[in-house]
Scaffold this active site. Structure first.
Site, PDB file in Angstrom:
ATOM      1  N   ASP A  92      -0.786 -18.394   3.481  1.00  0.00           N
ATOM      2  CA  ASP A  92      -1.565 -19.299   2.633  1.00  0.00           C
ATOM      3  C   ASP A  92      -2.112 -20.466   3.464  1.00  0.00           C
ATOM      4  O   ASP A  92      -3.318 -20.754   3.436  1.00  0.00           O
ATOM      5  CB  ASP A  92      -0.746 -19.778   1.418  1.00  0.00           C
ATOM      6  N   ASP A 100     -11.371 -10.277   4.898  1.00  0.00           N
ATOM      7  CA  ASP A 100     -12.515 -10.536   4.013  1.00  0.00           C
ATOM      8  C   ASP A 100     -12.862 -12.023   3.993  1.00  0.00           C
ATOM      9  O   ASP A 100     -14.038 -12.400   3.950  1.00  0.00           O
ATOM     10  CB  ASP A 100     -12.233 -10.043   2.585  1.00  0.00           C
ATOM     11  N   LYS A 118       4.560 -14.315   4.955  1.00  0.00           N
ATOM     12  CA  LYS A 118       4.979 -15.203   3.862  1.00  0.00           C
ATOM     13  C   LYS A 118       6.487 -15.060   3.748  1.00  0.00           C
ATOM     14  O   LYS A 118       7.044 -14.756   2.691  1.00  0.00           O
ATOM     15  CB  LYS A 118       4.243 -14.816   2.579  1.00  0.00           C
ATOM     16  N   ASP A 140      -5.888  -7.428   4.688  1.00  0.00           N
ATOM     17  CA  ASP A 140      -7.010  -7.117   3.802  1.00  0.00           C
ATOM     18  C   ASP A 140      -7.703  -8.396   3.355  1.00  0.00           C
ATOM     19  O   ASP A 140      -8.921  -8.547   3.470  1.00  0.00           O
ATOM     20  CB  ASP A 140      -6.456  -6.344   2.593  1.00  0.00           C
ATOM     21  N   TYR A 176       0.811  -1.222   0.000  1.00  0.00           N
ATOM     22  CA  TYR A 176       0.000   0.000   0.000  1.00  0.00           C
ATOM     23  C   TYR A 176       0.847   1.276   0.000  1.00  0.00           C
ATOM     24  O   TYR A 176       0.303   2.373   0.045  1.00  0.00           O
ATOM     25  CB  TYR A 176      -0.939   0.018   1.222  1.00  0.00           C
TER      26      TYR A 176
HETATM   27  C1  LIG Z   1     -10.934   0.073  -0.880  1.00  0.00           C
HETATM   28  C2  LIG Z   1      -9.602  -0.564  -0.564  1.00  0.00           C
HETATM   29  C3  LIG Z   1      -8.493   0.405  -0.833  1.00  0.00           C
HETATM   30  C4  LIG Z   1      -9.553  -1.092   0.868  1.00  0.00           C
HETATM   31  C5  LIG Z   1      -8.229  -1.747   1.188  1.00  0.00           C
HETATM   32  O1  LIG Z   1      -7.680  -2.507   0.374  1.00  0.00           O
HETATM   33  O2  LIG Z   1      -7.742  -1.517   2.296  1.00  0.00           O
HETATM   34  C6  LIG Z   1     -10.646  -2.105   1.227  1.00  0.00           C
HETATM   35  O3  LIG Z   1     -10.503  -3.299   0.541  1.00  0.00           O
HETATM   36  C7  LIG Z   1     -10.594  -2.372   2.703  1.00  0.00           C
HETATM   37  O4  LIG Z   1     -10.197  -3.473   3.085  1.00  0.00           O
HETATM   38  O5  LIG Z   1     -10.927  -1.469   3.473  1.00  0.00           O
HETATM   39  C1  LIG Z   2       6.623 -23.435  -0.465  1.00  0.00           C
HETATM   40  C2  LIG Z   2       6.172 -22.171  -1.115  1.00  0.00           C
HETATM   41  C3  LIG Z   2       7.322 -21.431  -1.742  1.00  0.00           C
HETATM   42  C4  LIG Z   2       5.061 -22.426  -2.138  1.00  0.00           C
HETATM   43  C5  LIG Z   2       4.577 -21.134  -2.787  1.00  0.00           C
HETATM   44  O1  LIG Z   2       4.382 -20.113  -2.118  1.00  0.00           O
HETATM   45  O2  LIG Z   2       4.356 -21.186  -4.013  1.00  0.00           O
HETATM   46  C6  LIG Z   2       3.808 -23.137  -1.592  1.00  0.00           C
HETATM   47  O3  LIG Z   2       3.111 -22.343  -0.695  1.00  0.00           O
HETATM   48  C7  LIG Z   2       2.924 -23.490  -2.741  1.00  0.00           C
HETATM   49  O4  LIG Z   2       1.845 -22.891  -2.869  1.00  0.00           O
HETATM   50  O5  LIG Z   2       3.289 -24.348  -3.529  1.00  0.00           O
END
Ligand SMILES: CC(C)[C@H](C(=O)O)[C@@H](O)C(=O)O
Ligand SMILES: CC(C)[C@H](C(=O)O)[C@@H](O)C(=O)O
Lengths: 326, 326
Positions: free
Chosen positions: A199, A227, A167, A223, A120
């Protein structure tokens, strides 16, 4: 002492849910002074800019700001407004309510999102016809600040599980620095926490949200994960948020302007009213904040429901029910 | 023509599920030549590097590679291996199976993830004691290539819903370029698609996965969203993936080395066997691929189950059941 509250409804349902929250705040009779500000798509159309300087200043100078939503111009409005209140922490509780259909009813999470940097930071360049870059910025100071805030928040609010999302196996230096800062702060304050790859965390949060409490995140991870949590508890209509700065703060629902239902008077005011409750908490009115939250919870459990929750009540019906329950 | 398949089990349960997949492939009697390669934590301990040059070369020169999992060294192994096969597309189907407890049983998604750039470009710098940066790289050429692959994949596999995930409201230039490339490719090929902000998409995928089909994503968004989808279908034990390059490809389960259960012989081999099925498809053995997928589906529905799916069967039991069902 009178508190000066900036009120920026914005676009779409912002103009419907913000007045609902104000009604609730006025019923508490705390002597707030509400000052209106303009921002959003409609302002851009009229004046060529979505966030006039006077609205920015209003938020910067108020004790607190209530913001509704913006449409296409959302990023042009909310990112500068977050900056106006110097908000380094974005607090996003995601909780399932009894009686509301949730994918995962055991969800009770709070995301503490770093709110100033990461992707950001806004540093992007078209280097060649083919190549564009964005500079993801991570500082030790901002990482320490969000870690301190997050650990203290968890302690103050009785959460025993704290998770740091990252990450760092891929973003080794940047998220490495973020992780190190969290580790240092935890060491100094004797806080316990786990770390999780964001992830893998996305998957675990869906399968076992009950295993998590406060999640401290870099900006974009916060973010996305917040959500995601909205999806677990039944949608964005229920999620409030706080953007906390050292001297003031801005409170907004996580949902947007919902152009599909704007103007129909059927928007769910819960997220906005719960955002007002977060404001009360922040300003030291903890008792009143609890009162408002309890009222909203009671209405969600067996009061009138707006269409997003499967009912056919209006924004006004729900607001009235909350006022009655206060 | 004999196909030369590189086999890299890696760490932990990799060494248990890869042999299961090989057994299934051998039962099909397609005359594959399997050549073993070493990589992972145990190799790092023995030789100081997780991915020896000879293993990299083996993958680069083989017709296809089967990879299991790596532990702590996962990123040091899989990122170079993806590069070894010049894989620009990471294909990750996430499908709920009848009989398997899923958070969302209507899930049938395929993530087509850009596999070479974004935050994975590996450009990071400690600028000062406080400031660290990462350069997120987006090129028009790589964006076009993944868009072409994604749209063609959707068409070839009968998916009518294609969604392009992005965060172009914040990452305006980089994801703006990604979006423009997708739009251009869609225009040229007369493909239809929707675009979605990746945060909002995270929520919608949880609430209404049935509304989505193929999701084309930048690298990190694809990483997160595909793990999220794993959460929807009952965990990582079921998700195969393909890393597709122009001349060869690498197939791996989305799960990791699972040190908590490694060595017990109870790892779920489904994701690895399904990865082998993706390899069969890729090599032109579509009939055999379907045969394998059908066998796995039948076993998941009412065959023996490993503990991750609530059963008490072993890897060997499940593998035998799949062989019987072939
Ligand atoms: C509108 C956008 C810039 C904002 C963000 O990414 O922070 C929204 O997704 C949030 O989470 O408030
Ligand atoms: C281990 C890692 C680097 C890998 C990635 O982030 O791609 C894993 O999370 C995946 O999704 O295969």
């Amino acid at each position: 002492m009178t508190h000066r509250i900036a009120v920026i409804p914005g676009d779409g349902i912002g103009g419907e849910v913000v007045p609902a929250a104000i009604e609730v705040l006025e019923a508490l009779d705390l002597g707030f002074e509400f000052v209106d500000g303009e921002a959003g798509d409609y302002v851009k159309e009229e004046r060529g800019e979505a966030l006039p300087q006077e609205t920015y200043d209003l938020a910067a100078e108020a004790d607190a700001t209530l913001f509704g939503a913006a449409g296409e111009t959302a990023a042009d409005v909310i990112l500068p407004l977050r900056e106006a209140v110097d908000s380094f922490a974005n607090v996003r509780p995601a909780r399932a309510y009894p009686g509301v259909d949730a994918v995962k009813p055991a969800t009770d999470l709070v995301f503490v999102r770093e709110n100033t940097e990461g992707v950001y930071a806004g540093i992007e360049d078209d280097l060649t016809d083919d190549v564009t870059t964005l500079t993801r910025l991570i500082t030790e100071s901002a990482s320490r600040r969000i870690a301190e805030f997050g650990f203290e928040y968890a302690e103050a609010n009785g959460f025993s599980d704290v998770t740091v999302a990252h990450k760092a196996n891929v973003m080794r230096k940047t998220d490495g620095r973020f992780l190190e800062a969290c580790e240092a702060v935890a060491g100094e304050g004797d806080y316990e926490y786990d770390e999780a790859l964001m992830d893998a965390l996305a998957m675990h949060l869906i399968m076992h949200p009950e295993d998590y409490g406060v999640v401290i995140c870099p900006n974009l991870a916060g973010d996305m994960l917040s959500d995601l949590a909205a999806g677990l508890v039944g949608g964005l209509g229920l999620l409030p948020s706080a953007n906390i700065g050292p001297d003031n703060a801005l409170f907004e629902p996580v949902h947007g302007s919902a152009p599909d239902i704007a103007g129909e008077g059927i928007a769910n005011p819960a997220a906005m009213i719960l955002s007002a409750a977060m404001m009360l908490d922040h300003m030291g009115y903890g008792g009143e904040a609890t009162q408002v939250r309890d009222a909203v919870t009671a209405v969600l459990e067996d009061g009138p429901r707006t269409p997003d929750l499967g009912g056919d009540a209006s924004t006004a019906d729900v607001t009235e029910a909350v006022l009655d329950a206060l």
